[in-house]
Design an enzyme around this catalytic site. Structure first.
Site, mmCIF file in Angstrom:
data_model
loop_
_atom_site.group_PDB
_atom_site.id
_atom_site.type_symbol
_atom_site.label_atom_id
_atom_site.label_comp_id
_atom_site.label_asym_id
_atom_site.label_seq_id
_atom_site.Cartn_x
_atom_site.Cartn_y
_atom_site.Cartn_z
ATOM 1 N N GLY A 56 0.947 -1.357 0.128
ATOM 2 C CA GLY A 56 -0.081 0.024 0.259
ATOM 3 C C GLY A 56 0.821 1.165 -0.064
ATOM 4 O O GLY A 56 2.165 1.219 -0.149
ATOM 5 N N CYS B 158 -3.613 6.809 1.050
ATOM 6 C CA CYS B 158 -3.746 5.616 0.257
ATOM 7 C C CYS B 158 -3.315 5.926 -1.172
ATOM 8 O O CYS B 158 -3.441 5.032 -2.235
ATOM 9 C CB CYS B 158 -4.745 4.886 0.405
ATOM 10 S SG CYS B 158 -5.469 4.351 2.070
ATOM 11 N N THR C 121 -0.448 6.356 4.745
ATOM 12 C CA THR C 121 -1.516 6.541 5.623
ATOM 13 C C THR C 121 -1.196 7.245 6.909
ATOM 14 O O THR C 121 0.071 7.342 7.231
ATOM 15 C CB THR C 121 -2.482 5.170 5.966
ATOM 16 O OG1 THR C 121 -3.573 5.653 6.594
ATOM 17 C CG2 THR C 121 -1.529 4.506 6.908
ATOM 18 N N TYR C 122 -1.909 7.513 7.640
ATOM 19 C CA TYR C 122 -1.967 8.355 8.986
ATOM 20 C C TYR C 122 -2.243 7.316 10.389
ATOM 21 O O TYR C 122 -3.021 6.999 10.177
ATOM 22 C CB TYR C 122 -2.517 9.503 9.132
ATOM 23 C CG TYR C 122 -2.566 10.348 10.326
ATOM 24 C CD1 TYR C 122 -1.620 10.959 10.860
ATOM 25 C CD2 TYR C 122 -3.611 10.400 11.273
ATOM 26 C CE1 TYR C 122 -1.416 11.440 12.097
ATOM 27 C CE2 TYR C 122 -3.418 10.942 12.378
ATOM 28 C CZ TYR C 122 -2.400 11.515 12.955
ATOM 29 O OH TYR C 122 -2.466 12.112 14.024
#
Length: 220
Positions: free
Chosen positions: A68, A164, A71-72
């Site tokens: 992927g 993403c 992201t956070y």
């Protein structure tokens, strides 16, 4: 299956522990689910591109070995790492992703939230907004990394990345639909749903807290 409540933990030591656990394990080692919250951090997966990190500011960026994009993670988000022997469970990677996504969908349904996965991108969405992200790594037939479900958190850091890898992707959280939220209840519901999807009834779950001892291969 062992279900661990790790509380609030910095990202990188937990990541290192996942790699060590996976490297040490053999077919005699029980599968584990690790429930954790992280202090603010951006993680960039193997497919991650630097241009998707728009303005990280004072939030650190960690390049990791999961699938992927970026992201956070932050307080109020439920992260569950799935340390599962997929070969022993008889699950392919696509089946495993389906199990994770359907577990999230079923738990959200228990809060009267209608959610669904998308065929083109892993994760779970409420309408057009993403509420849960997935990122996995499989080594020697065993998974690590896992899922992140937004429960009741500061969502502003998501605006400083293309979540993403999708510019302008709207993000949402449980607190947008349910008040008050109880992260411990969500964690309990979701670990049970995940375990059942993998093949473990409630009677096969052992709940504990803290990191496993990793100097030697973990045992049942």
């Amino acid at each position: 299956m062992v279900v661990r409540d790790l509380g609030m933990q910095p990202y990188e030591p937990v990541w290192e522990a996942m790699k060590t656990f996976t490297a040490n394990r053999d077919r005699s080692v029980a599968d584990e689910l690790w429930c954790v919250q992280h202090p603010p951090v951006y993680t960039q997966g193997q497919a991650g591109k630097a241009e998707h990190i728009l303005a990280p500011g004072d939030i650190p960026v960690v390049k990791v070995d999961r699938g992927g994009q970026v992201t956070y993670h932050g307080p109020g988000q439920l992260v569950i790492y799935l340390l599962v022997d997929l070969a022993r469970a008889g699950l392919g990677v696509r089946q495993f992703v389906d199990v994770i996504e359907q577990a999230i969908v079923s738990v959200l349904a228990g809060f009267d939230i209608t959610a669904a996965p998308r065929p083109d991108a892993p994760g779970v969405y409420v309408g057009d907004a993403k509420i849960a992200s997935l990122g996995l790594r499989v080594r020697r037939g065993c998974s690590f990394h896992g899922l992140a479900l937004n429960v009741d958190m500061d969502m502003a850091p998501f605006t400083r990345i293309n979540p993403c890898g999708y510019a302008g992707l709207p993000m949402c959280q449980l607190a947008d639909f349910v008040s008050p939220t109880d992260l411990a209840r969500v964690a309990d519901d979701l670990t049970r749903a995940l375990a059942a999807g993998i093949g473990y009834p409630d009677s096969d779950l052992t709940h504990t807290s803290g990191m496993p001892a990793l100097s030697q291969p973990a045992q049942h």
